[in-house]
Design an enzyme around this catalytic site. Structure first.
Site, PDB file in Angstrom:
ATOM      1  N   MET A 146      39.709  39.521  30.215  1.00  0.00           N
ATOM      2  CA  MET A 146      38.850  38.895  31.284  1.00  0.00           C
ATOM      3  C   MET A 146      39.790  37.963  32.106  1.00  0.00           C
ATOM      4  O   MET A 146      40.453  37.227  31.698  1.00  0.00           O
ATOM      5  CB  MET A 146      37.734  37.945  30.556  1.00  0.00           C
ATOM      6  CG  MET A 146      37.013  37.223  31.485  1.00  0.00           C
ATOM      7  SD  MET A 146      35.514  36.306  30.788  1.00  0.00           S
ATOM      8  CE  MET A 146      36.400  34.944  29.901  1.00  0.00           C
ATOM      9  N   CYS A 147      39.619  38.197  33.401  1.00  0.00           N
ATOM     10  CA  CYS A 147      40.415  37.504  34.426  1.00  0.00           C
ATOM     11  C   CYS A 147      39.579  36.991  35.419  1.00  0.00           C
ATOM     12  O   CYS A 147      38.472  37.468  35.618  1.00  0.00           O
ATOM     13  CB  CYS A 147      41.646  38.151  34.934  1.00  0.00           C
ATOM     14  SG  CYS A 147      42.884  38.956  33.773  1.00  0.00           S
ATOM     15  N   GLY A 148      40.043  36.088  36.483  1.00  0.00           N
ATOM     16  CA  GLY A 148      39.230  35.466  37.491  1.00  0.00           C
ATOM     17  C   GLY A 148      39.918  35.818  38.718  1.00  0.00           C
ATOM     18  O   GLY A 148      41.177  35.641  38.858  1.00  0.00           O
TER      19      GLY A 148
ATOM     20  N   ARG B  84      38.215  31.956  32.753  1.00  0.00           N
ATOM     21  CA  ARG B  84      38.312  33.210  32.664  1.00  0.00           C
ATOM     22  C   ARG B  84      39.892  33.641  32.499  1.00  0.00           C
ATOM     23  O   ARG B  84      40.016  35.049  32.234  1.00  0.00           O
ATOM     24  CB  ARG B  84      37.782  33.962  33.912  1.00  0.00           C
ATOM     25  CG  ARG B  84      36.333  33.798  34.278  1.00  0.00           C
ATOM     26  CD  ARG B  84      35.958  34.581  35.477  1.00  0.00           C
ATOM     27  NE  ARG B  84      36.238  36.057  35.295  1.00  0.00           N
ATOM     28  CZ  ARG B  84      35.237  36.709  34.525  1.00  0.00           C
ATOM     29  NH1 ARG B  84      34.140  36.129  34.152  1.00  0.00           N
ATOM     30  NH2 ARG B  84      35.371  38.080  34.354  1.00  0.00           N
TER      31      ARG B  84
ATOM     32  N   ASN C  76      40.652  42.378  38.014  1.00  0.00           N
ATOM     33  CA  ASN C  76      40.047  42.238  37.052  1.00  0.00           C
ATOM     34  C   ASN C  76      39.732  43.542  36.350  1.00  0.00           C
ATOM     35  O   ASN C  76      38.776  43.930  36.838  1.00  0.00           O
ATOM     36  CB  ASN C  76      38.989  40.994  37.081  1.00  0.00           C
ATOM     37  CG  ASN C  76      38.100  40.832  35.847  1.00  0.00           C
ATOM     38  OD1 ASN C  76      38.732  41.026  34.624  1.00  0.00           O
ATOM     39  ND2 ASN C  76      36.959  40.777  35.775  1.00  0.00           N
TER      40      ASN C  76
END
EC number: 2.4.2.-
Length: 305
Positions: A1-3, A31, A185
């Protein structure tokens, strides 16, 4: 999970996009706690053949001088600065002048051949800032609050497939054509299927990070005559896995989402600003609007100034 996040000012004038992106990414900090990065376009004001190099150098005697000597074999060094960083490394930033863009990648490879040195990026129309740590730590270290520009993209990283360091932080850049960056992402599950044809064409990969694969893919399509929208549409067809990504160019931003819609994405705009992000809370940092649009599965969107 990334932003991931992007913001574009429609009038093409300089605005406080560094501060905007800092707030947008801080709202997405949950995130991705590992690292964060920015690509801020339009504010460098360089002459036509000038480039900004951003180089990580281990803090040991004589090494920075060796870097400068390597650069000066190709170009005189204009303005430069040393940014104290973390973990016994410094960031050396310098302005250079080249006869053509084709000289940039070979110079970067020469610098990278020095032990304990790595070039984070080289650019003409954007400033890249990326490091390990929280968004606010990085913002204070590099003063992103004061950075002006026309548009920007950014990222908060939760590492799942590669090491956590400054170089593997997003954005990633391609040198196939000038000033193309990507924040991402998700995962590209057919990574090697995408990468191998690009390598056969001579494109050089520095990591096994799938985001680097995306940026080279898009840049290769643009170099082959595709429009940005066409390149993104083809990427959605060719790439497997859950993903959403934002590409930055000197003209604006593009957005793409996988065909199953497995990664979040929202966008909104008003008379002044277009913005996109992983979550609505990030958009609220740059505009007050009730008309937030979900990015649909397989959707591609381009906003250029």
């Amino acid at each position: 999970m990334c932003g991931i996040a992007g913001v574009v000012y429609k009038d093409g004038k300089l605005h406080s996009v560094g501060a905007d992106m800092t707030r947008m990414l801080h709202a997405l900090q949950h995130r991705g706690p590992d690292s964060a990065g920015f690509a801020i376009y339009g504010g460098l004001g360089l002459e036509e053949n000038d480039y900004l190099l951003n180089i990580e150098v281990k803090d040991k005697p004589g090494l920075l001088d060796m870097v400068k000597e390597t650069v000066e074999l190709v170009s005189p060094i204009g303005s430069d600065e040393v940014i104290p960083s973390v973990e016994n490394h410094i960031i050396y930033r310098c302005r250079i002048t080249l006869e053509s863009f084709s000289q940039l990648k070979p110079l970067i490879m020469d610098i990278d051949s020095i032990d304990d040195v790595i070039v984070l990026n080289g650019s003409h129309s954007f400033e890249m800032i990326k490091d390990v740590g929280s968004v606010l730590e990085i913002a204070d270290r590099y003063d992103t609050w004061s950075k002006k520009g026309t548009h920007a993209i950014g990222h908060t990283r939760f590492s799942t497939e590669s090491i956590v360091d400054r170089y593997h932080a997003h954005p990633f850049q391609s040198y196939i054509i000038p000033d193309i960056t990507v924040v991402h992402n998700g995962q590209i599950t057919n990574y090697w299927k995408i990468r191998e044809p690009l390598e056969r064409k001579g494109h050089i990969f520095e990591t096994n990070n799938d985001t680097e694969c995306i940026v080279h893919y898009v840049a290769d399509k643009l170099a082959s005559g595709y429009s940005l929208e066409e390149a993104l549409e083809q990427s959605v067809k060719d790439m497997d896995g859950p993903f959403s990504y934002i590409v930055g160019t000197p003209q604006g931003v593009g957005i793409a989402k996988d065909q199953l819609g497995l990664r979040p994405g929202v966008m909104a705009e008003n008379d002044e600003v277009f913005a996109v992000a992983s979550e609505e809370v990030s958009l609220r940092e740059v505009m007050d609007t009730s008309e937030v649009e979900q990015i649909s599965p397989g959707e591609v969107r381009v906003y250029e100034i």
